[in-house]
Write a protein that holds these residues in place. Structure first.
Motif, mmCIF file in Angstrom:
data_model
loop_
_atom_site.group_PDB
_atom_site.id
_atom_site.type_symbol
_atom_site.label_atom_id
_atom_site.label_comp_id
_atom_site.label_asym_id
_atom_site.label_seq_id
_atom_site.Cartn_x
_atom_site.Cartn_y
_atom_site.Cartn_z
ATOM 1 N N GLN B 33 4.591 -14.104 -26.520
ATOM 2 C CA GLN B 33 3.852 -13.398 -25.456
ATOM 3 C C GLN B 33 4.118 -11.898 -25.523
ATOM 4 O OE1 GLN B 33 4.224 -15.121 -21.464
ATOM 5 N NE2 GLN B 33 4.935 -16.953 -22.481
ATOM 6 N N THR B 34 5.334 -11.536 -25.937
ATOM 7 C CA THR B 34 5.698 -10.118 -26.048
ATOM 8 C C THR B 34 4.837 -9.438 -27.110
ATOM 9 O OG1 THR B 34 7.920 -10.608 -25.294
ATOM 10 C CG2 THR B 34 7.651 -8.542 -26.488
ATOM 11 N N TYR B 37 1.634 -8.561 -25.424
ATOM 12 C CA TYR B 37 1.801 -7.370 -24.572
ATOM 13 C C TYR B 37 1.865 -6.098 -25.409
ATOM 14 C CZ TYR B 37 2.355 -9.839 -20.174
ATOM 15 O OH TYR B 37 2.111 -10.575 -19.052
ATOM 16 N N ARG B 40 -1.651 -5.245 -26.788
ATOM 17 C CA ARG B 40 -2.526 -4.688 -25.738
ATOM 18 C C ARG B 40 -1.991 -3.357 -25.199
ATOM 19 N NH1 ARG B 40 -2.235 -10.041 -24.072
ATOM 20 N NH2 ARG B 40 -0.834 -9.429 -22.408
ATOM 21 N N GLU B 42 0.595 -2.819 -23.440
ATOM 22 C CA GLU B 42 1.032 -2.947 -22.042
ATOM 23 C C GLU B 42 2.556 -2.931 -21.940
ATOM 24 O OE1 GLU B 42 -2.804 -5.603 -20.566
ATOM 25 O OE2 GLU B 42 -0.852 -6.551 -20.725
ATOM 26 N N TYR B 43 3.197 -2.853 -23.083
ATOM 27 C CA TYR B 43 4.660 -2.801 -23.100
ATOM 28 C C TYR B 43 5.115 -1.884 -24.225
ATOM 29 C CZ TYR B 43 9.490 -4.155 -23.848
ATOM 30 O OH TYR B 43 10.846 -4.113 -24.017
ATOM 31 N N ASN B 44 6.017 -0.959 -23.897
ATOM 32 C CA ASN B 44 6.574 -0.060 -24.913
ATOM 33 C C ASN B 44 7.822 -0.694 -25.512
ATOM 34 O OD1 ASN B 44 4.602 1.756 -24.259
ATOM 35 N ND2 ASN B 44 5.946 3.144 -23.130
ATOM 36 N N PRO B 45 7.853 -0.887 -26.836
ATOM 37 C CA PRO B 45 9.019 -1.546 -27.426
ATOM 38 C C PRO B 45 10.233 -0.628 -27.468
ATOM 39 C CG PRO B 45 7.560 -0.809 -29.152
ATOM 40 C CD PRO B 45 6.870 -0.490 -27.858
ATOM 41 N N SER B 46 11.402 -1.237 -27.567
ATOM 42 C CA SER B 46 12.618 -0.441 -27.751
ATOM 43 C C SER B 46 12.606 0.084 -29.189
ATOM 44 C CB SER B 46 13.847 -1.314 -27.523
ATOM 45 O OG SER B 46 13.923 -2.291 -28.552
#
Lengths: 143, 80
Positions: B33-34, B37, B40, B42-46
């Motif tokens: 699911q990550t 994200y 899309r 919708e999430y900034n990775p480390s």
């Protein structure tokens, strides 16, 4: 196999779960003042069944309950952020709700019942899952 | 402090490598699911996850991630 539940259905499930929980407490509190009769007993049992059914459908079957109780070591970085956020919101909502209720009981000089205490503990425990179910776009369960 | 949106080419690079979200997720060690994200945006990775992704695609990080909207790789190549 993956199970997916739309955000709309999840939100309806949350509303039904919380309303049935509130209903259980309200009827119990009302019957402390009035008298228990067959109608209230049946309503209380029906509400309890609705609560259990919606809880299972919204939190257990979607895998949310399992997700919330996973150890941190088995979560990835986004899931850790999400869990932290959900706990933060849950803590704030629970604090405000509990303080408001305690204030009401103090002002009206009403004794606090075990049903209310149990409901509040249950409410606190499901709140992080409620936040995730309410906000997350995708929730899958590996079944 | 609100973090900036980070744009990426993960979706196109994953398709180019014929990887499913599950396969890419297994390779970089996150939930599938990550990956959704991330694709899309919708999430900034480390930084650690960004390095792991760049290792899988065998490309430098700045070709995969950017703080400005990305132009297609094909357009970049034709410009050169």
């Amino acid at each position: 196999m993956e199970m997916r539940k739309s955000i709309k259905k999840r939100r309806i499930g949350i509303i039904i779960t919380l309303l049935s929980l509130i209903g259980i407490v309200l009827i119990f509190e009302y019957c402390k003042i009035a008298e228990w009769n067959m109608f209230f007993m049946v309503t209380e049992i029906v509400l309890f069944i609705i609560f259990l059914a919606s809880f299972v459908a919204t939190f257990i079957k979607t895998g949310l309950w399992g997700f919330i109780h996973k150890p941190l070591t088995s979560l990835d970085e986004r899931e850790i952020v999400l869990t932290g956020k959900s706990l933060r919101y849950a803590y704030s909502i629970f604090t405000v709700a509990t303080l408001a209720l305690l204030l009401y009981f103090a002002v009206t000089n009403t004794p606090i019942d075990m049903v209310l205490v149990v409901s509040l503990i249950l409410f606190a425990h499901i709140l992080p899952a409620v936040y995730i179910a309410w906000t997350e776009k995708e929730i899958y369960q590996d079944a | 402090m609100e973090s900036r949106k980070i744009y990426n080419r993960i979706a196109i690079l994953r398709k180019e490598k014929s990887l499913t979200r599950h396969e890419l997720a297994d390779k970089v060690g996150v939930n599938f699911q990550t990956i959704g994200y991330l694709e899309r945006e919708e999430y900034n990775p480390s930084l650690d996850l960004a390095f792991r992704i760049s290792k899988v695609f065998e490309l430098p990080i700045d070709l995969i991630f950017s703080i400005e909207p990305l132009t297609p790789l094909s357009q970049l190549l034709t410009k050169k």
